[in-house]
Design a protein around this motif. Structure first.
Motif, PDB file in Angstrom:
ATOM      1  N   ASP A 371       0.251  98.048  -5.821  1.00  0.00           N
ATOM      2  CA  ASP A 371       1.262  98.281  -6.858  1.00  0.00           C
ATOM      3  C   ASP A 371       1.883  96.939  -7.268  1.00  0.00           C
ATOM      4  N   ILE A 372       1.370  96.382  -8.351  1.00  0.00           N
ATOM      5  CA  ILE A 372       1.820  95.059  -8.807  1.00  0.00           C
ATOM      6  C   ILE A 372       3.277  95.099  -9.255  1.00  0.00           C
ATOM      7  N   LEU A 378      10.042  93.121  -6.079  1.00  0.00           N
ATOM      8  CA  LEU A 378      10.433  92.571  -4.783  1.00  0.00           C
ATOM      9  C   LEU A 378      10.584  91.055  -4.879  1.00  0.00           C
ATOM     10  N   ALA A 379       9.607  90.404  -5.507  1.00  0.00           N
ATOM     11  CA  ALA A 379       9.644  88.946  -5.636  1.00  0.00           C
ATOM     12  C   ALA A 379      10.861  88.498  -6.432  1.00  0.00           C
ATOM     13  N   GLU A 380      11.150  89.184  -7.531  1.00  0.00           N
ATOM     14  CA  GLU A 380      12.254  88.764  -8.398  1.00  0.00           C
ATOM     15  C   GLU A 380      13.610  88.971  -7.723  1.00  0.00           C
ATOM     16  N   ILE A 381      13.776  90.116  -7.052  1.00  0.00           N
ATOM     17  CA  ILE A 381      15.055  90.359  -6.366  1.00  0.00           C
ATOM     18  C   ILE A 381      15.245  89.350  -5.232  1.00  0.00           C
ATOM     19  N   ALA A 391      10.214  85.641  -1.330  1.00  0.00           N
ATOM     20  CA  ALA A 391       9.773  85.616  -2.727  1.00  0.00           C
ATOM     21  C   ALA A 391       8.441  84.897  -2.860  1.00  0.00           C
ATOM     22  N   ALA A 392       8.292  83.771  -2.153  1.00  0.00           N
ATOM     23  CA  ALA A 392       7.036  83.021  -2.210  1.00  0.00           C
ATOM     24  C   ALA A 392       5.880  83.859  -1.665  1.00  0.00           C
ATOM     25  N   GLU A 393       6.149  84.584  -0.584  1.00  0.00           N
ATOM     26  CA  GLU A 393       5.108  85.450  -0.013  1.00  0.00           C
ATOM     27  C   GLU A 393       4.643  86.497  -1.024  1.00  0.00           C
ATOM     28  N   GLN A 394       5.594  87.111  -1.725  1.00  0.00           N
ATOM     29  CA  GLN A 394       5.241  88.141  -2.695  1.00  0.00           C
ATOM     30  C   GLN A 394       4.470  87.551  -3.878  1.00  0.00           C
ATOM     31  N   TYR A 395       4.884  86.383  -4.345  1.00  0.00           N
ATOM     32  CA  TYR A 395       4.170  85.767  -5.471  1.00  0.00           C
ATOM     33  C   TYR A 395       2.764  85.329  -5.061  1.00  0.00           C
ATOM     34  N   ARG A 396       2.623  84.852  -3.834  1.00  0.00           N
ATOM     35  CA  ARG A 396       1.270  84.486  -3.374  1.00  0.00           C
ATOM     36  C   ARG A 396       0.362  85.713  -3.345  1.00  0.00           C
ATOM     37  N   LEU A 410       3.862  80.075 -12.386  1.00  0.00           N
ATOM     38  CA  LEU A 410       5.087  79.377 -12.792  1.00  0.00           C
ATOM     39  C   LEU A 410       6.252  79.744 -11.879  1.00  0.00           C
ATOM     40  N   ASN A 411       6.411  81.029 -11.590  1.00  0.00           N
ATOM     41  CA  ASN A 411       7.519  81.460 -10.733  1.00  0.00           C
ATOM     42  C   ASN A 411       7.348  80.973  -9.297  1.00  0.00           C
ATOM     43  N   LEU A 412       6.102  80.950  -8.810  1.00  0.00           N
ATOM     44  CA  LEU A 412       5.879  80.426  -7.459  1.00  0.00           C
ATOM     45  C   LEU A 412       6.216  78.936  -7.423  1.00  0.00           C
TER      46      LEU A 412
END
Length: 617
Positions: A371-372, A378-381, A391-396, A410-412
């Motif tokens: 579920d992207i 999750l990453a944004e919050i 956040a870095a874990e979720q973006y990876r 970009l966000n990572l």
């Protein structure tokens, strides 16, 4: 042998007690924190509150800030009802000693009470691996049962049952696990045991009826539901379940009566109203869609798909409270799919309930790891809250699934900047720009990083890209101007400002800026020209008048300089610089120079006379 083993354990216990009470046994060189850590085993085995409290005091006395001391402080905070303090102290204890299983387990129990199931399961697993406490097994059974992992739930509940044979929660959990595993005989046995413990338990009675129904034993299911209805005649749920069983058994007339008692209009065609609801949703007529879906549910109350659509329509209409109630009812009914949990997460975000939102998003990912949307939220919050590692874990993970999305890179990169990991940030920005070369923010932010890394040539390229994408971008232009001035690249500086002026030739500020560039290059005639053009467009500009006066002064045109400086002072009396330059001009007139020369000669003669007097003396 048993007696000798018991005596040995008793001896160790006495030794630990004496140690905690302050007796050193002459071991002056031993590490007190290490000994305090070892004494925790005796602490756990101690019986009697006074004895235990003395041991705790002993541990705190010799090692208050070690793992053992933090653990004891956590126990005391927990006993005082200070759950948040206890959680923090347990975390500190395991940070100092990760092998402290009881701290992990107790931390997991407290996290579970707060609804943080995912984090709780990690801590409880660490706890149970080092200390098979039945409380930890029971808690893990609950988490695994709610997480649709019946085999693991069965294992943990079975392990807990040995210590808590009469625990109704454990029997209910075992029954549900067996039911999910389609072991209906064993599930029925657990529900029977639960009814022995709690004869009037509604969950057990309905659960047992459900097991019989799934096993095809419809008469037994109907019997259990009638027993339930006898004690709960006003509950529409019992009537609805009995009506469904009777319909399956072919007793339509009896089923119709039960449906009416459940408040369900059997004359309604649910499919027809569901289709109407879909049509209204397509037309964005959300009010009519809500009414249609609600009518469909009157004919089929447990239609999960229509309940989901009803919640979506309520969300779209802005009826968030109604949507929360609809989706929550679905979850309580056992529908824990990722889509429902994701929507509850969105609704919690709208209410500003970020902890609840995170919990729902994590639940959605447990249900559907792909579920992207839930992972992105999750990453944004996590980013908003400063939890940059998470956040870095979720973006990876998002990049692993969708590496072609420039925004994720970009966000990572931005997260790495916050974590001061510029070396890791640069490749993410570069990949984001490879995927989307038109990202002005990407070029701008990467340029800043490259300047911080003392790579001005590479930074220049990205600032130039920003200017190419938006020639009016002030930050990028000023950064390039600063760069060219530092590197004394005056031709590039002139070209940059001239190109900017050509885009708006009637802008007095741009003529003024180009004048400064020419003045910096000591090309005073060009500077005069640009300053005058600026003043033609804005005659009362004090800074323009001052700049022209300053340029005249540098080129030796004193009277014209004085005129411009006087005009600048008049245009803005608070502007101090014109007055300073005017003062220097007055001091530098021929008359002032003549008087200054006379003063110097007079001083020279005075010094000569003084020397002569001194020589005579």
């Amino acid at each position: 042998m048993i007696h000798s083993f018991t005596f040995f354990r008793f001896f160790l216990l006495i030794l630990a007690v004496e140690f905690c009470c302050g007796f050193s046994w002459g071991l002056g060189r031993s590490d007190p924190c290490e000994q305090a850590r070892k004494s925790l085993d005796a602490l756990s085995a101690a019986s009697g509150s006074q004895k235990r409290l003395k041991q705790e005091e002993g541990i705190l006395k010799i090692c208050p800030d070690g793992a053992a001391g933090r653990f004891v402080k956590a126990l005391q905070a927990e006993r005082s009802g200070k759950a948040d303090d206890a959680i923090a102290l347990y975390r500190e204890a395991v940070a100092k000693d990760d092998a402290l299983a009881e701290a992990h387990g107790n931390l997991g129990l407290l996290l579970l009470e707060k609804g943080l199931n995912r984090e709780a399961s990690v801590e409880l697993t660490k706890g149970v691996m080092g200390r098979p406490d039945p409380r930890y097994h029971r808690a893990l059974g609950k988490i695994m049962g709610e997480g649709a992992l019946p085999a693991l739930a069965l294992f943990h509940y079975s392990s807990a049952r040995k210590a808590f044979p009469d625990d109704a929660v454990i029997h209910a959990g075992l029954a549900k696990a067996y039911e999910d595993l389609k072991q209906y005989d064993k599930a029925a046995s657990e529900y029977d045991q639960l009814l022995l413990l709690k004869p009037g338990d509604a969950v057990a009675r309905i659960g047992l009826a459900g097991v019989y129904r799934k096993a095809g034993q419809l008469d037994q299911a109907a019997g259990q539901l009638r027993s339930y209805i006898a004690a709960n005649a006003s509950d529409p749920k019992g009537h609805k379940l009995l009506a469904d069983v009777l319909m399956e058994r072919g007793d339509r007339e009896a089923a119709r009566k039960e449906y009416l008692l459940a408040g369900i209009d059997v004359t309604i065609d649910p499919e027809d109203f569901a289709r109407k609801g879909d049509e209204f949703m397509a037309q964005r007529d959300y009010g009519k869609a809500i009414t249609a879906y609600q009518t469909a549910l009157k004919g089929r109350a447990d239609w999960a798909g229509v309940q989901q659509k009803l919640g979506d329509a309520q969300m779209a209409a802005g009826h968030d409270d109604d949507a929360v109630a609809t989706f929550t009812a679905l979850v309580k009914a056992g529908v824990k799919d990722g889509a429902t949990l994701y929507r509850l997460g969105l609704l919690s975000e709208r209410r500003g309930q970020l902890d609840e939102a995170l919990s729902f998003y994590r639940g959605a990912l447990q249900s559907d790891p792909s579920d992207i949307n839930a992972r992105r939220r999750l990453a944004e919050i996590s980013t908003w809250r400063g939890s940059f590692a998470e956040a870095a874990e979720q973006y990876r993970e998002l990049i692993r699934v969708r590496g072609d999305n420039p925004l994720y890179h970009l966000n990572l990169g931005r997260i790495y900047v916050q974590m001061k990991e510029l070396k890791n940030a640069i490749p993410e920005y570069e990949e984001a720009l490879r995927l989307d070369p038109t990202s002005m923010e990407g070029h701008r932010e990467l340029a800043r990083i490259l300047m911080r890394r003392s790579l001005p040539e590479k930074a220049e390229h990205h600032y130039q890209e920003v200017i190419r994408l938006n020639p009016e971008d002030e930050e990028a232009r000023n950064a390039l101007i600063t760069l060219y001035v530092k590197q004394k690249r005056l031709d590039e500086l002139t070209r940059l400002v001239k190109e900017w002026l050509e885009r708006s030739p009637d802008d007095p500020q741009r003529h003024y800026r180009l004048g400064i560039v020419y003045e910096f290059k000591k090309d005073y005639e060009q500077a005069f020209s640009e300053y005058k053009k600026s003043l033609e467009l804005k005659p009362d500009n004090a800074r323009g008048l001052f700049a022209l006066g300053r340029a005249y002064l540098k080129s030796g045109r004193i009277s014209e300089a004085r005129e411009m400086l006087e005009a600048a002072k008049k245009a803005d009396p608070t502007f101090a610089e014109p007055q300073l330059l005017l003062s220097s001009i007055k001091y530098d007139t021929p008359s002032a120079r003549k008087h200054a020369g006379k003063r110097k000669v007079h001083k020279r003669h005075a010094k000569t006379k003084a020397k002569r007097r001194n020589h005579k003396n």
